[in-house]
Design a protein around this motif. Structure first.
Motif, mmCIF file in Angstrom:
data_model
loop_
_atom_site.group_PDB
_atom_site.id
_atom_site.type_symbol
_atom_site.label_atom_id
_atom_site.label_comp_id
_atom_site.label_asym_id
_atom_site.label_seq_id
_atom_site.Cartn_x
_atom_site.Cartn_y
_atom_site.Cartn_z
ATOM 1 N N ALA A 111 0.833 -1.207 0.000
ATOM 2 C CA ALA A 111 0.000 0.000 0.000
ATOM 3 C C ALA A 111 0.864 1.253 0.000
ATOM 4 O O ALA A 111 0.557 2.236 -0.683
ATOM 5 C CB ALA A 111 -0.927 -0.011 1.213
ATOM 6 N N LEU A 112 1.955 1.225 0.768
ATOM 7 C CA LEU A 112 2.824 2.392 0.877
ATOM 8 C C LEU A 112 3.466 2.731 -0.464
ATOM 9 O O LEU A 112 3.717 3.904 -0.765
ATOM 10 C CB LEU A 112 3.910 2.139 1.923
ATOM 11 C CG LEU A 112 4.645 3.358 2.469
ATOM 12 C CD1 LEU A 112 3.694 4.274 3.228
ATOM 13 C CD2 LEU A 112 5.785 2.916 3.382
ATOM 14 N N ALA A 113 3.732 1.724 -1.269
ATOM 15 C CA ALA A 113 4.372 1.944 -2.571
ATOM 16 C C ALA A 113 3.451 2.650 -3.558
ATOM 17 O O ALA A 113 3.917 3.152 -4.588
ATOM 18 C CB ALA A 113 4.830 0.610 -3.153
ATOM 19 N N GLN A 114 2.148 2.714 -3.252
ATOM 20 C CA GLN A 114 1.180 3.333 -4.161
ATOM 21 C C GLN A 114 0.960 4.817 -3.884
ATOM 22 O O GLN A 114 0.227 5.481 -4.618
ATOM 23 C CB GLN A 114 -0.167 2.607 -4.057
ATOM 24 C CG GLN A 114 -0.084 1.102 -4.228
ATOM 25 C CD GLN A 114 0.569 0.684 -5.532
ATOM 26 O OE1 GLN A 114 0.253 1.233 -6.602
ATOM 27 N NE2 GLN A 114 1.480 -0.282 -5.453
ATOM 28 N N VAL A 115 1.586 5.349 -2.829
ATOM 29 C CA VAL A 115 1.386 6.750 -2.461
ATOM 30 C C VAL A 115 2.734 7.455 -2.418
ATOM 31 O O VAL A 115 3.791 6.809 -2.360
ATOM 32 C CB VAL A 115 0.684 6.868 -1.088
ATOM 33 C CG1 VAL A 115 -0.723 6.279 -1.161
ATOM 34 C CG2 VAL A 115 1.496 6.174 0.004
ATOM 35 N N PRO A 116 2.732 8.801 -2.455
ATOM 36 C CA PRO A 116 3.998 9.534 -2.427
ATOM 37 C C PRO A 116 4.815 9.239 -1.167
ATOM 38 O O PRO A 116 4.271 8.934 -0.102
ATOM 39 C CB PRO A 116 3.552 11.004 -2.458
ATOM 40 C CG PRO A 116 2.205 10.979 -3.109
ATOM 41 C CD PRO A 116 1.578 9.696 -2.647
ATOM 42 N N VAL A 117 6.115 9.337 -1.304
ATOM 43 C CA VAL A 117 7.028 9.090 -0.184
ATOM 44 C C VAL A 117 6.897 10.203 0.851
ATOM 45 O O VAL A 117 6.787 11.379 0.507
ATOM 46 C CB VAL A 117 8.486 9.026 -0.679
ATOM 47 C CG1 VAL A 117 9.440 8.798 0.496
ATOM 48 C CG2 VAL A 117 8.648 7.913 -1.697
ATOM 49 N N VAL A 118 6.904 9.840 2.127
ATOM 50 C CA VAL A 118 6.932 10.817 3.212
ATOM 51 C C VAL A 118 8.234 10.626 3.991
ATOM 52 O O VAL A 118 8.758 9.517 4.096
ATOM 53 C CB VAL A 118 5.715 10.679 4.153
ATOM 54 C CG1 VAL A 118 4.441 11.109 3.458
ATOM 55 C CG2 VAL A 118 5.590 9.262 4.678
ATOM 56 N N ARG A 119 8.749 11.712 4.528
ATOM 57 C CA ARG A 119 10.077 11.679 5.153
ATOM 58 C C ARG A 119 10.223 10.666 6.293
ATOM 59 O O ARG A 119 11.275 10.022 6.420
ATOM 60 C CB ARG A 119 10.440 13.076 5.665
ATOM 61 C CG ARG A 119 11.927 13.203 5.995
ATOM 62 C CD ARG A 119 12.268 14.602 6.431
ATOM 63 N NE ARG A 119 11.773 14.878 7.788
ATOM 64 C CZ ARG A 119 11.879 16.052 8.393
ATOM 65 N NH1 ARG A 119 12.426 17.079 7.752
ATOM 66 N NH2 ARG A 119 11.428 16.226 9.630
#
Length: 246
Positions: A111-119
């Motif tokens: 799921a995380l790979a489908q959204v923009p990266v956060v710091r």
């Protein structure tokens, strides 16, 4: 002569059981490493492999369960021999849970790979590195029957809790700053919690090693410093509109 043969045979069976635990630990360790790499690289293929490989750990646990039951029934062990068997059973249970948490991290990474990266995502590999070191140390301690190494790994759980608390506060701040961060940050929180729980199971193994070698529970309160339950993030009015971690 027959008695000597029985003793040698039992010793070989105990060694095979210990080898199974060691092999299972190696698979669990590799699973955690791969899951963390899947997060860092946003590698959905690697994440899928981690999830599929969880069945290998489950199979090891079933084999160890069956072997311990057989040895208890046929050998009726006492003292050190009994501790060897009981410890194998307890450690395999902790390793199975570690495998489940690694699979959960991999699942979240999809799921995380489908959204923009956060710091805050960079903190996951940092936590993962510490978890992997603790796991390596406790598994080495089991192989070597090294109580000092087991205790040293047990004490490092506090460092992991500190990392988790720091990430928890940072992630809450990011969620307050921008609602678009809520989805990725929520996944990061679950991943971080899974890593923290893996650390707890590794310390369980360290305690079991102490019992196995010394024949008594590890005395003293487990070192815990997870402050996430008390973390409060309050909005701060400034030029940037940034949140402030209390």
């Amino acid at each position: 002569m027959r008695t000597d043969h029985i003793v040698r045979s039992f010793a070989q069976e105990l060694q095979r059981l210990a080898n199974l635990v060691t092999q299972m630990g190696g698979v669990a360790e590799a699973q955690v490493d791969a899951a963390v790499k899947a997060v860092a690289r946003r590698d959905v293929g690697l994440a899928a492999q981690v999830m599929q490989a969880d069945q290998r750990i489950d199979a090891y646990e079933r084999d160890i369960d069956a072997e311990t039951i057989r040895l208890l029934a046929l050998r009726q062990p006492l003292a050190q021999d009994l501790r060897e068997i009981v410890s194998a059973l307890k450690i395999s249970s902790d390793l199975e849970r570690i495998g489940d948490y690694a699979s959960n991290i991999a699942k979240r990474s999809l799921a995380l790979a489908q959204v923009p990266v956060v710091r805050p995502a960079v903190a996951i590999p940092r936590m993962g590195k510490l978890v992997e070191q603790i796991m390596k140390d406790v598994l080495d301690a089991y192989t070597e029957r090294d109580v000092a190494k087991a205790i040293a790994a047990w004490e490092r759980d506090e460092d992991l809790d500190d990392l988790y608390t720091s990430l928890f506060r940072e992630v809450l701040t990011y969620m307050m700053e921008d609602p678009r961060n809520i989805t990725p940050c929520t996944h990061l929180l679950f991943m971080a919690k899974n890593l923290e729980r893996i650390g707890d199971h590794a310390t369980n193994i360290a305690e079991t090693i102490h019992f196995l070698v010394v024949g008594a529970p590890l005395r003293g309160e487990r070192p815990k410093s997870d402050g996430s339950s008390f973390a409060v993030v309050s909005p701060e009015s400034d030029d940037k509109g940034a949140g402030h971690a209390a």
